[in-house]
Design a protein around this motif. Structure first.
Motif, PDB file in Angstrom:
ATOM      1  N   ASP A  25       0.667  -1.158   0.003  1.00  0.00           N
ATOM      2  CA  ASP A  25       0.083  -0.003  -0.182  1.00  0.00           C
ATOM      3  C   ASP A  25       1.033   1.194   0.069  1.00  0.00           C
ATOM      4  O   ASP A  25       0.462   2.149  -0.654  1.00  0.00           O
ATOM      5  CB  ASP A  25      -0.774   0.057   1.254  1.00  0.00           C
ATOM      6  CG  ASP A  25      -2.136  -0.945   1.297  1.00  0.00           C
ATOM      7  OD1 ASP A  25      -2.326  -1.707   0.032  1.00  0.00           O
ATOM      8  OD2 ASP A  25      -2.913  -1.125   1.961  1.00  0.00           O
ATOM      9  N   PHE A  26       2.002   1.313   0.731  1.00  0.00           N
ATOM     10  CA  PHE A  26       2.681   2.480   0.950  1.00  0.00           C
ATOM     11  C   PHE A  26       3.809   2.554  -0.403  1.00  0.00           C
ATOM     12  O   PHE A  26       3.794   3.715  -0.841  1.00  0.00           O
ATOM     13  CB  PHE A  26       3.737   2.333   2.082  1.00  0.00           C
ATOM     14  CG  PHE A  26       4.530   3.591   2.377  1.00  0.00           C
ATOM     15  CD1 PHE A  26       3.748   4.687   2.688  1.00  0.00           C
ATOM     16  CD2 PHE A  26       5.979   3.627   2.301  1.00  0.00           C
ATOM     17  CE1 PHE A  26       4.295   6.047   2.921  1.00  0.00           C
ATOM     18  CE2 PHE A  26       6.444   4.639   2.622  1.00  0.00           C
ATOM     19  CZ  PHE A  26       5.839   5.937   2.936  1.00  0.00           C
ATOM     20  N   ARG A  27       4.027   1.510  -0.925  1.00  0.00           N
ATOM     21  CA  ARG A  27       4.541   1.515  -2.276  1.00  0.00           C
ATOM     22  C   ARG A  27       3.696   2.498  -3.290  1.00  0.00           C
ATOM     23  O   ARG A  27       4.173   3.162  -4.267  1.00  0.00           O
ATOM     24  CB  ARG A  27       5.051   0.135  -2.849  1.00  0.00           C
ATOM     25  CG  ARG A  27       5.779   0.279  -4.130  1.00  0.00           C
ATOM     26  CD  ARG A  27       5.642  -1.026  -5.030  1.00  0.00           C
ATOM     27  NE  ARG A  27       4.363  -1.849  -4.911  1.00  0.00           N
ATOM     28  CZ  ARG A  27       3.384  -1.450  -6.063  1.00  0.00           C
ATOM     29  NH1 ARG A  27       3.831  -0.420  -6.865  1.00  0.00           N
ATOM     30  NH2 ARG A  27       2.446  -2.113  -5.625  1.00  0.00           N
ATOM     31  N   VAL A  28       2.434   1.771  -3.363  1.00  0.00           N
ATOM     32  CA  VAL A  28       1.404   2.259  -4.338  1.00  0.00           C
ATOM     33  C   VAL A  28       1.196   3.918  -3.933  1.00  0.00           C
ATOM     34  O   VAL A  28       1.349   4.791  -5.025  1.00  0.00           O
ATOM     35  CB  VAL A  28       0.129   1.954  -3.999  1.00  0.00           C
ATOM     36  CG1 VAL A  28      -1.080   2.496  -4.726  1.00  0.00           C
ATOM     37  CG2 VAL A  28       0.121   0.367  -4.938  1.00  0.00           C
ATOM     38  N   ALA A  29       1.124   4.460  -2.552  1.00  0.00           N
ATOM     39  CA  ALA A  29       1.099   5.822  -2.613  1.00  0.00           C
ATOM     40  C   ALA A  29       2.612   6.496  -3.003  1.00  0.00           C
ATOM     41  O   ALA A  29       2.106   7.391  -3.489  1.00  0.00           O
ATOM     42  CB  ALA A  29       1.145   5.813  -0.840  1.00  0.00           C
ATOM     43  N   VAL A  30       3.548   6.075  -2.732  1.00  0.00           N
ATOM     44  CA  VAL A  30       4.622   6.747  -3.453  1.00  0.00           C
ATOM     45  C   VAL A  30       4.785   6.762  -4.800  1.00  0.00           C
ATOM     46  O   VAL A  30       5.225   7.849  -5.467  1.00  0.00           O
ATOM     47  CB  VAL A  30       6.014   6.279  -2.627  1.00  0.00           C
ATOM     48  CG1 VAL A  30       7.390   6.879  -3.200  1.00  0.00           C
ATOM     49  CG2 VAL A  30       6.004   6.300  -1.109  1.00  0.00           C
ATOM     50  N   GLU A  31       4.516   5.667  -5.422  1.00  0.00           N
ATOM     51  CA  GLU A  31       4.320   5.470  -6.720  1.00  0.00           C
ATOM     52  C   GLU A  31       3.328   6.530  -7.556  1.00  0.00           C
ATOM     53  O   GLU A  31       3.525   7.309  -8.397  1.00  0.00           O
ATOM     54  CB  GLU A  31       3.956   4.482  -7.272  1.00  0.00           C
ATOM     55  CG  GLU A  31       3.855   3.934  -8.590  1.00  0.00           C
ATOM     56  CD  GLU A  31       3.812   2.439  -9.019  1.00  0.00           C
ATOM     57  OE1 GLU A  31       3.304   2.204 -10.067  1.00  0.00           O
ATOM     58  OE2 GLU A  31       3.883   1.487  -8.201  1.00  0.00           O
ATOM     59  N   GLU A  32       2.082   6.719  -6.765  1.00  0.00           N
ATOM     60  CA  GLU A  32       1.313   7.907  -7.225  1.00  0.00           C
ATOM     61  C   GLU A  32       1.921   9.331  -7.215  1.00  0.00           C
ATOM     62  O   GLU A  32       1.620  10.078  -8.055  1.00  0.00           O
ATOM     63  CB  GLU A  32      -0.026   7.503  -6.380  1.00  0.00           C
ATOM     64  CG  GLU A  32      -0.960   6.527  -6.894  1.00  0.00           C
ATOM     65  CD  GLU A  32      -1.428   6.488  -8.185  1.00  0.00           C
ATOM     66  OE1 GLU A  32      -1.806   7.628  -8.782  1.00  0.00           O
ATOM     67  OE2 GLU A  32      -1.780   5.639  -8.685  1.00  0.00           O
ATOM     68  N   ALA A  33       2.462   9.420  -5.964  1.00  0.00           N
ATOM     69  CA  ALA A  33       3.382  10.655  -5.798  1.00  0.00           C
ATOM     70  C   ALA A  33       4.255  10.939  -7.001  1.00  0.00           C
ATOM     71  O   ALA A  33       4.348  11.794  -7.716  1.00  0.00           O
ATOM     72  CB  ALA A  33       3.867  10.784  -4.472  1.00  0.00           C
TER      73      ALA A  33
END
Length: 156
Positions: free
Chosen positions: A42-50
């Motif tokens: 989930d955190f990887r997805v958040a950073v990837e979106e940024a």
């Protein structure tokens, strides 16, 4: 002066291009694995979106720009955490000032955009944005590390 211990750190600077997204995401995955972060995906997805937002929107009208990612396993306010700080020198933009999409509306009635920012907020424990004329946009996504639940403590 920040005196929090640093357990691991990876700094990556790349051209703001989808060609280099994997390099940025890999840094996040590496630190999350070292820290044994339970919500790593989930955190990887958040950073990837940024990262994708910076790649697509920070340098509109410019031929090129860079994206810097600093991933640190450290502490935030005394709690173990992964801190991912993204910097760009593109258009000044505070993603936290943007209204969140109205998910109660059908997709075809909602304004386009905003879901990536929603994911960043929901999949991070804390998000901080600052701007400095010399440093540019600085977006920090923070995820606190929860210790694994011991099965021994559940059996009492």
């Amino acid at each position: 002066m920040n005196t929090s211990p640093v357990y691991a750190q990876i700094c990556v600077q790349r051209i703001a291009s989808m060609d280099y997204l994997r390099d940025l995401v890999s840094a996040v995955q590496d630190i999350c694995a070292q820290a044994q972060l339970q919500d790593a995906d989930d955190f990887r997805v958040a950073v990837e979106e940024a990262c994708v937002n910076i790649i697509h929107y920070a340098y509109v009208g410019q031929t090129t720009g860079s994206i810097e990612l600093d991933v640190i396993w450290s502490e935030d306010n005394g709690a173990p955490a992964i801190l991912c700080t993204l910097r760009d020198h593109g258009v000044r933009f505070n993603p936290l000032a943007r209204p969140l999409p109205d998910l109660t509306l059908p997709a075809e009635e909602r304004d386009i955009g905003g879901l990536g920012i929603l994911f960043m907020r929901q999949m991070s424990d804390r998000v901080v944005w600052t701007y400095d004329a010399n440093l540019g946009n600085c977006l920090t996504l923070i995820k606190y590390i929860q210790p694994p639940i011991s099965t021994a403590s559940l059996s009492t």
